[in-house]
Structure formats: structure tokens, C-alpha cells
Design a protein around this motif. Structure first.
Motif, PDB file in Angstrom:
ATOM      1  N   LEU A   8      39.171  44.853  59.719  1.00 18.42           N
ATOM      2  CA  LEU A   8      37.955  45.570  59.328  1.00 18.42           C
ATOM      3  C   LEU A   8      37.214  44.884  58.180  1.00 18.42           C
ATOM      4  N   LEU A   9      37.882  43.912  57.561  1.00 17.59           N
ATOM      5  CA  LEU A   9      37.276  43.216  56.423  1.00 17.59           C
ATOM      6  C   LEU A   9      36.900  41.806  56.825  1.00 17.59           C
ATOM      7  N   ASN A  10      35.789  41.351  56.373  1.00 20.00           N
ATOM      8  CA  ASN A  10      35.478  39.955  56.656  1.00 20.00           C
ATOM      9  C   ASN A  10      36.216  39.049  55.685  1.00 20.00           C
ATOM     10  N   THR A  11      36.195  37.800  55.969  1.00 17.83           N
ATOM     11  CA  THR A  11      36.962  36.827  55.166  1.00 17.83           C
ATOM     12  C   THR A  11      36.553  36.847  53.706  1.00 17.83           C
ATOM     13  N   LYS A  12      35.266  37.015  53.429  1.00 18.73           N
ATOM     14  CA  LYS A  12      34.764  37.035  52.050  1.00 18.73           C
ATOM     15  C   LYS A  12      35.381  38.176  51.267  1.00 18.73           C
ATOM     16  N   HIS A  13      35.464  39.368  51.916  1.00 18.15           N
ATOM     17  CA  HIS A  13      36.037  40.528  51.239  1.00 18.15           C
ATOM     18  C   HIS A  13      37.518  40.329  50.967  1.00 18.15           C
ATOM     19  N   ILE A  14      38.221  39.711  51.944  1.00 12.92           N
ATOM     20  CA  ILE A  14      39.652  39.452  51.751  1.00 12.92           C
ATOM     21  C   ILE A  14      39.865  38.527  50.564  1.00 12.92           C
ATOM     22  N   ASN A  15      39.069  37.482  50.491  1.00 12.65           N
ATOM     23  CA  ASN A  15      39.214  36.526  49.387  1.00 12.65           C
ATOM     24  C   ASN A  15      38.925  37.183  48.043  1.00 12.65           C
ATOM     25  N   LEU A  16      37.903  38.029  47.991  1.00 10.02           N
ATOM     26  CA  LEU A  16      37.585  38.723  46.744  1.00 10.02           C
ATOM     27  C   LEU A  16      38.707  39.675  46.339  1.00 10.02           C
ATOM     28  N   PHE A  17      39.295  40.330  47.350  1.00 12.32           N
ATOM     29  CA  PHE A  17      40.393  41.263  47.092  1.00 12.32           C
ATOM     30  C   PHE A  17      41.599  40.530  46.506  1.00 12.32           C
ATOM     31  N   ILE A  18      41.931  39.400  47.113  1.00 10.13           N
ATOM     32  CA  ILE A  18      43.073  38.590  46.636  1.00 10.13           C
ATOM     33  C   ILE A  18      42.791  38.074  45.221  1.00 10.13           C
ATOM     34  N   LEU A  19      41.547  37.638  44.984  1.00 10.98           N
ATOM     35  CA  LEU A  19      41.185  37.142  43.658  1.00 10.98           C
ATOM     36  C   LEU A  19      41.315  38.241  42.619  1.00 10.98           C
ATOM     37  N   PHE A  20      40.885  39.459  42.964  1.00 10.28           N
ATOM     38  CA  PHE A  20      40.982  40.587  42.029  1.00 10.28           C
ATOM     39  C   PHE A  20      42.444  40.867  41.662  1.00 10.28           C
ATOM     40  N   ILE A  21      43.307  40.892  42.701  1.00  7.62           N
ATOM     41  CA  ILE A  21      44.728  41.145  42.457  1.00  7.62           C
ATOM     42  C   ILE A  21      45.326  40.040  41.585  1.00  7.62           C
ATOM     43  N   SER A  22      44.941  38.793  41.853  1.00 10.60           N
ATOM     44  CA  SER A  22      45.474  37.659  41.084  1.00 10.60           C
ATOM     45  C   SER A  22      45.055  37.737  39.637  1.00 10.60           C
ATOM     46  N   LEU A  23      43.768  38.042  39.416  1.00 11.12           N
ATOM     47  CA  LEU A  23      43.269  38.138  38.044  1.00 11.12           C
ATOM     48  C   LEU A  23      43.935  39.285  37.307  1.00 11.12           C
ATOM     49  N   HIS A  24      44.156  40.396  37.996  1.00  4.85           N
ATOM     50  CA  HIS A  24      44.810  41.554  37.369  1.00  4.85           C
ATOM     51  C   HIS A  24      46.231  41.190  36.933  1.00  4.85           C
ATOM     52  N   CYS A  25      46.961  40.514  37.811  1.00  7.05           N
ATOM     53  CA  CYS A  25      48.340  40.108  37.479  1.00  7.05           C
ATOM     54  C   CYS A  25      48.352  39.111  36.330  1.00  7.05           C
ATOM     55  N   PHE A  26      47.366  38.182  36.370  1.00  8.29           N
ATOM     56  CA  PHE A  26      47.304  37.187  35.301  1.00  8.29           C
ATOM     57  C   PHE A  26      47.044  37.850  33.956  1.00  8.29           C
ATOM     58  N   ALA A  27      46.118  38.835  33.986  1.00  5.40           N
ATOM     59  CA  ALA A  27      45.802  39.553  32.739  1.00  5.40           C
ATOM     60  C   ALA A  27      47.028  40.279  32.219  1.00  5.40           C
ATOM     61  N   GLN A  28      47.790  40.905  33.143  1.00  3.06           N
ATOM     62  CA  GLN A  28      48.956  41.649  32.731  1.00  3.06           C
ATOM     63  C   GLN A  28      50.035  40.746  32.143  1.00  3.06           C
ATOM     64  N   ASN A  29      50.077  39.465  32.568  1.00  2.00           N
ATOM     65  CA  ASN A  29      51.099  38.544  32.073  1.00  2.00           C
ATOM     66  C   ASN A  29      50.789  38.011  30.688  1.00  2.00           C
ATOM     67  N   LYS A  30      49.575  38.190  30.240  1.00  2.00           N
ATOM     68  CA  LYS A  30      49.225  37.780  28.887  1.00  2.00           C
ATOM     69  C   LYS A  30      49.734  38.838  27.919  1.00  2.00           C
ATOM     70  N   PRO A  31      50.553  38.474  26.931  1.00  2.00           N
ATOM     71  CA  PRO A  31      51.055  39.507  26.014  1.00  2.00           C
ATOM     72  C   PRO A  31      49.964  40.004  25.077  1.00  2.00           C
ATOM     73  N   ASN A  32      49.952  41.294  24.831  1.00  2.00           N
ATOM     74  CA  ASN A  32      49.114  41.836  23.766  1.00  2.00           C
ATOM     75  C   ASN A  32      49.724  41.411  22.430  1.00  2.00           C
ATOM     76  N   VAL A  33      48.915  41.373  21.404  1.00  2.00           N
ATOM     77  CA  VAL A  33      49.397  41.012  20.067  1.00  2.00           C
ATOM     78  C   VAL A  33      48.842  41.994  19.048  1.00  2.00           C
ATOM     79  N   ILE A  34      49.722  42.564  18.240  1.00  2.00           N
ATOM     80  CA  ILE A  34      49.327  43.441  17.136  1.00  2.00           C
ATOM     81  C   ILE A  34      49.891  42.869  15.854  1.00  2.00           C
ATOM     82  N   VAL A  35      49.026  42.581  14.906  1.00  2.00           N
ATOM     83  CA  VAL A  35      49.452  42.138  13.579  1.00  2.00           C
ATOM     84  C   VAL A  35      49.233  43.289  12.614  1.00  2.00           C
TER      85      VAL A  35
END
Length: 614
Positions: A8-35
Motif C-alpha cells: 500500500l506504500l510506494n517506495t518513497k514512503h517506505i524509504n522515508l519510514f526507514i529513515l525516520f526509524i533510523s534517525l530515531h534510533c540514532f538519536a536514542q543512542n546519543k547519551p544525554n549529559v547533565i552537568v
């Protein structure tokens, strides 16, 4: 017929979906820092540092969940330069903040071109927030929002009343509470709670994104205003220790609130937490002359003895860094910037003084990369190499012992043998003194004029005469006999050899006891801009035979060194040919501090140490 969801999704939507998931995971892997940076906290004033009379379960737990340092330092013994060092990874002198910054509206603080921790994290995709005390500039271009912070809430000056949010300590009284550069009003609300609530909200708002938060807690800096709960808890404790301890527990409770919030949001394991005090406890009058404890160390706030700069320091990254570690290695707060950068996998910024200590933290028992460091505050300075530490013009604000003006002007300690620094080893190890002096002078901010020299008595015509003040003296400097005792002063306005005046001229009449032939009159003066002391403009003299009528007024040349930045002592001289018994000497002060200095528009000080008559 069965339908595949992805059909039901075209290739463009699939790629955007995968990119969103990848960016979300990447963001989560960055540690927060509190000084977390506390304000004027003593070297041993936590349970995990040995305090038995202060209740700090949350900070003690933080230490158990990470590394507690026993030999961690700050780069300055007072608030603003310590904070500048933390945020830039540079010695305060290289960060452009030699001393505390001005409270005057729109005055500049840490130069805007300095690259801060906030800018480092922002450049690496983080949200950045400042909560609490700033004390690094009153102008828009040196405000938190101009130094890399997306969000800022707190006070800009060195301290405030926690209920009215007014700065009371230099007139006129000024309201000092800002959010993102806009003045905000929370009359009657307790500032530590306001700051705590803002910190909790900041964490909650940014839980989905990597964030850096500089939580600059304004306690236990005076005024001592702990909550009623903790005041009651310590009601039997002797003052001011009881109020100070209650303030520490007030800090601890709010750090507990923060830890609970991180746990509830499920991000505690993905958050690096640093805890440190900015300098030692205060012995100022407004702090009731104490309350804090430097334990085995000599010194407190404003001192380069260990008690002023060797302070509680913790790092915790739950389930990612070693836990329940006591680290005895050498560390300075300028090292946090490169260390945090490495832990977060950032490229290290160039042209900093800090060293990356991440391997030492990740692998206990690893030797520190740091073997030496420099400190300079006012006329005090220190250089450390290995376990040897040499200080020039030391001050003991903890009042644990007396310092001899001449014999202790250079003070040598072996920290591997005695952390108390109660015994000066300079005479015992002159070769070490010379080696450390050479290291200090090789540092870009070490000057030959900083090195104490043995004072030599000066014989002159006024030495056995009399002196009286014509203009009103400052209450702290009335022992004017030192102006004709034949001794020059050290580069230390508080050494007892100097007479100072704030924003006004000094004027004296000298009686030589009989008619004398006079060819030259010289005044010795001090230039110590980090303590708002500046060269006098000039001085003038006139003569009399009866002590009543003075004539033949002569002016010296104008001092050309008023705006010089580093500390020194120098002289101004008038040549003359005159026979007289009485001499009137008027020393012209600078009135207001020059533009470009952090104290600009405030009254400047002048200090003189000897009126030499030949």
C-alpha cells in the motif's frame, strides 16, 4: 486475496519510514549529559566524602553509581572564572575571565567568541539548556542564549535572595531573574524549587531527543536560606554549620527529584551525570564567616590552597561506566569538555587546555593524562608538577594557620606526603622551587613580576618623620605609618603594607621634623586589575615650613599603565629642588574603572605602599 501492508506504500514512503526509524534510533543512542555545578561547597561536605553531620543520600547514591574523584580540581577559587573554565575547557585567562564578572547591567562577561560546552553539544545535534546561576556576563552577547544554550532560566549575577530574586550585595538592589533573556517574576517563590521544576520540565520536554543540561545550582552560596524541612532537621546543629548543612541537604533533595524523573522517563541509563562544586566554601561575612568544611585541606573560597580548589567531583553513567569507583588521579575541571566530547564520540575542539580523561574513567587504575596544571587568581598563583605544588603569595581563607609575609611568599608543598599544606618546604627544597618557578614563567600567563622578591629596607628622609591624613581614609586602611617605614609591599593589597582608597584621592602631610633639602619624591603603587585595583593617575606635591601654608605645587607625569591587565608594583617620581620641613602629597585616584574591564563604571581602587623622600 491477502494484501501486504507495504504494497500500500510506494517506495518513497517506505524509504522515508526507514529513515525516520533510523534517525530515531540514532538519536536514542546519543547519551544525554547533565552537568550539575554547585556553588561554594566545601571539599568534604557530602556523606560520600566523609561528612558525618550532613545527610546526602541522593548524591551518595550517585557516587556509588559511578566514579568519585578524590583529587579533582577547579581552575579558579571563585565562581565566574571556575565556570568559564568548565564551559570552555580552557584556563580562565584563556577563556577571558580572570576574576568574577561585573554585576552592572549590560556589562560584558565571558567573550562571545569563546566556544562552550553548549555550542559543542548543539553542533552535534543536541538540545541545550541552562538552569540556575550564570555569572558570566550581563550583556545580551554574553548571556546564556548567546553562548550556545537553546533554553535558559536563572539569575545572571553572582547570587540572589531566593525569595525576592533580588541581588542585594551592591547598590542599587536589582531584580535578577530571566528566562531566555526576558525578565520574569515569581515573587515569593523559592528559587531552588523554581530551578528544580524547570530542570525537571526540561528533561521531560526533551526525553525523545539527546540533550545537554547545565544545572548550575546556586547553593550553598550565601544567603543561607534552606527549606523549613531541613532547617528543622538541623535545628540542634551549631550555627552557621547547621544552616549550611541544611542548604546541602536542600541540594541533595532536589538532585533526588532529578534522578527520580530520569528513572521514571526510562532515560537514566542513557544519561551521563557530572557533579562538581565551583570552588571551596565561603568564609565571607555574608556567609557568617564559614559553615563549610575543607577537611584535611587548608584554604577555602578565594584561596589556592587545596581547600579552595580541590572539590567534590562525581561522574555517573549507569550501566555504561564503572560503578562504585574511588579515583585518586589528578583531574581539573577544564578536562570535562574533551572528556565528555570523547564519551559522546564527538570530534575534540582545538585550542583548549583540557585533556581527555575518558580512558581513565572507563578503565579504573589507569594513570591520569594530567601531570601538571596552573592557577592564577589576583596576585595568587600556583603551579603543580607531579605531587609538587608551588604557590606565590598564598592566602589561607580557612584561617587554619598563620602565613609569614616574607618567608611564606613562596610556599612549596609535597601533596604525596602532606595534603594539609601546613608546612612550607621551600627552604628545604630550593631546587624544586626553582624548577617550578621556571615552569610557571614558561606558562603564557606567568610573569616575572608575579614572583615574590625579598623586600629590602629603604632609607629615606621621611623614614623617621611623622605622617597624617588630610582626607578621610577608608576604614580598612588607616595604619598610614606603613607609608614611611622604609618597606615596599608585595603584589598583595591585603598584606598590611598598603594603604587603599576606593573612588577617591589620598592626601597626606609629612613632617620631616626639621628643614631638609629635598631632590626627589617617589610613591610606590600597586596595579591589580583582577581585584579592581588600578594605577593612580598621578600625584602632586607642595611644600611648607610651618605645616599650614603650602606652595610650589608640582605634578608627576601621568601613569601610562592604567589599562595594563596583569598585576605589578611600580613607582611614580617627581624631581625637585626644595628646602622644607613639611610636604603635602596628593595621590589622584582613577575614580571609575576603565571601559573594557568587567567592573567598568564601578569605583576603582588605588593602593600605595611607601612615600620615598630623597
Amino acid at each position: 486475496m491477502r494484501t501486504n501492508f507495504f504494497s500500500l506504500l510506494n517506495t518513497k514512503h517506505i524509504n522515508l519510514f526507514i529513515l525516520f526509524i533510523s534517525l530515531h534510533c540514532f538519536a536514542q543512542n546519543k547519551p544525554n549529559v547533565i552537568v550539575i555545578y554547585t556553588d561554594d561547597q566545601g571539599a568534604v561536605d557530602l556523606g560520600c566524602y566523609g561528612a558525618t553531620d550532613i545527610y546526602t543520600p541522593n548524591i551518595d547514591k550517585l557516587a556509588k553509581q559511578g566514579t568519585r574523584f578524590t583529587q579533582a580540581y577547579v581552575a579558579a577559587p571563585v565562581c565566574a572564572p571556575s565556570r568559564a573554565a568548565l564551559l570552555t575547557g580552557k584556563y580562565p585567562q584563556n577563556a577571558g575571565v580572570n576574576g568574577n564578572t561585573s554585576h552592572v547591567p549590560n556589562s560584558h562577561g565571558m567573550p562571545n567568541e569563546q566556544y562552550t560546552l553548549a555550542e559543542l553539544f548543539k553542533d552535534n545535534g543536541y538540545k541545550t539548556g541552562h538552569i540556575g546561576k550564570w555569572h558570566l556576563g550581563m550583556s545580551a552577547e554574553t548571556s546564556p542564549n548567546a553562548q550556545g544554550f537553546d533554553y535558559s532560566f536563572g539569575h545572571l549575577r553572582g547570587c540572589i535572595d531566593n525569595y525576592s530574586h533580588y541581588f542585594f550585595w551592591a547598590g542599587p538592589n536589582v531584580h535578577d531573574l530571566y528566562e531566555n533573556g526576558k525578565e520574569v517574576f515569581y515573587d515569593g517563590q523559592y528559587f531552588p524549587d523554581l530551578a528544580s521544576n524547570k530542570a525537571l520540565k526540561y528533561v521531560e520536554d526533551n526525553k525523545e531527543n539527546p540533550f545537554f543540561m547545565y544545572y548550575a545550582i546556586n547553593m550553598p552560596h550565601y544567603p543561607y536560606q534552606p527549606t523549613k524541612k531541613w532547617r528543622e532537621y538541623y535545628k540542634s546543629a551549631k550555627k552557621p554549620r547547621g544552616d549550611y548543612a541544611a542548604f546541602i541537604s536542600t541540594i541533595d533533595e532536589r538532585i533526588g527529584f532529578l534522578m527520580d524523573k530520569l528513572e521514571a522517563l526510562g532515560i537514566r541509563d542513557n544519561t551521563i551525570i557530572v557533579y562538581q562544586s565551583d570552588n571551596g566554601y565561603s568564609t565571607e561575612t555574608r556567609a557568617f564567616n564559614g559553615g563549610g568544611n575543607s577537611g584535611p585541606y587548608r584554604g577555602a573560597k578565594s584561596s589556592l590552597f587545596e581547600g579552595g580548589i580541590r572539590l567534590p567531583t562525581i561522574i555517573s553513567w549507569k550501566n555504561n561506566l564503572p560503578e562504585n569507583i574511588v579515583n585518586d588521579e589528578f583531574f581539573v575541571n577544564i578536562d570535562w569538555l574533551p572528556t565528555l566530547a570523547k564519551l559522546c564520540h564527538f570530534n575534540l575542539p582545538k585550542h583548549i587546555d583540557g585533556l581527555d580523561m575518558s580512558e581513565m574513567i572507563k578503565t579504573p587504575n589507569t594513570a591520569s593524562e594530567r601531570t601538571g596544571a596552573f592557577w592564577k587568581y589576583g596576585n595568587q598563583w600556583a603551579v603543580r608538577n607531579g605531587n609538587w605544588k608551588l604557590m606565590g603569595y598564598p592566602k589561607d581563607t580557612s584561617n587554619k594557620g598563620k602565613l609569614d609575609l616574607e618567608n611564606d611568599a613562596l610556599f612549596l608543598s609535597d601533596l604525596s606526603e602532606d595534603v594539609s599544606e601546613m608546612k612550607n618546604l621551600a627552604d628545604k627544597h630550593p631546587e624544586i622551587v626553582e624548577a617550578l618557578k621556571a615552569k610557571y614563567l614558561a606558562w603564557e600567563h606567568g610573569y616575572e613580576t608575579d614572583i615574590p622578591k625579598k623586600t629590602k629596607p629603604i632609607n629615606h628622609l621621611g623614614k623617621h618623620g611623622k605622617i597624617k591624613a588630610v582626607k578621610k581614609l577608608n576604614n580598612r586602611y588607616k595604619n598610614i605609618e606603613v607609608l614611611i617605614d622604609g618597606k615596599r609591599g608585595y603584589v598583595d593589597y591585603s598584606s598590611g603594607q598598603w594603604i587603599g582608597q576606593e573612588g577617591k584621592d589620598l592626601e597626606f602631610i609629612l613632617d620631616l621634623n626639621e628643614m631638609k633639602s629635598i631632590s626627589e619624591i617617589t610613591i610606590g603603587y600597586l596595579h591589580n586589575p583582577s581585584n579592581w585595583v588600578f594605577s593612580p593617575k598621578l600625584f602632586e606635591i607642595s611644600f611648607s615650613n610651618d605645616g599650614l601654608t603650602f606652595s610650589n605645587t608640582i605634578q608627576s607625569e601621568t601613569s601610562t599603565k592604567i589599562n595594563t591587565k596583569h598585576n605589578f608594583i611600580d613607582t611614580l617620581t617627581i624631581q625637585t629642588k626644595q628646602n622644607a620641613q613639611f610636604i603635602k602629597v596628593n595621590i589622584k585616584g582613577i575614580k571609575n574603572i576603565p571601559e573594557g574591564h568587567e567592573g567598568a563604571s564601578n569605583s576603582g581602587w588605588i593602593f600605595i605602599d611607601e612615600i620615598i623622600i630623597k
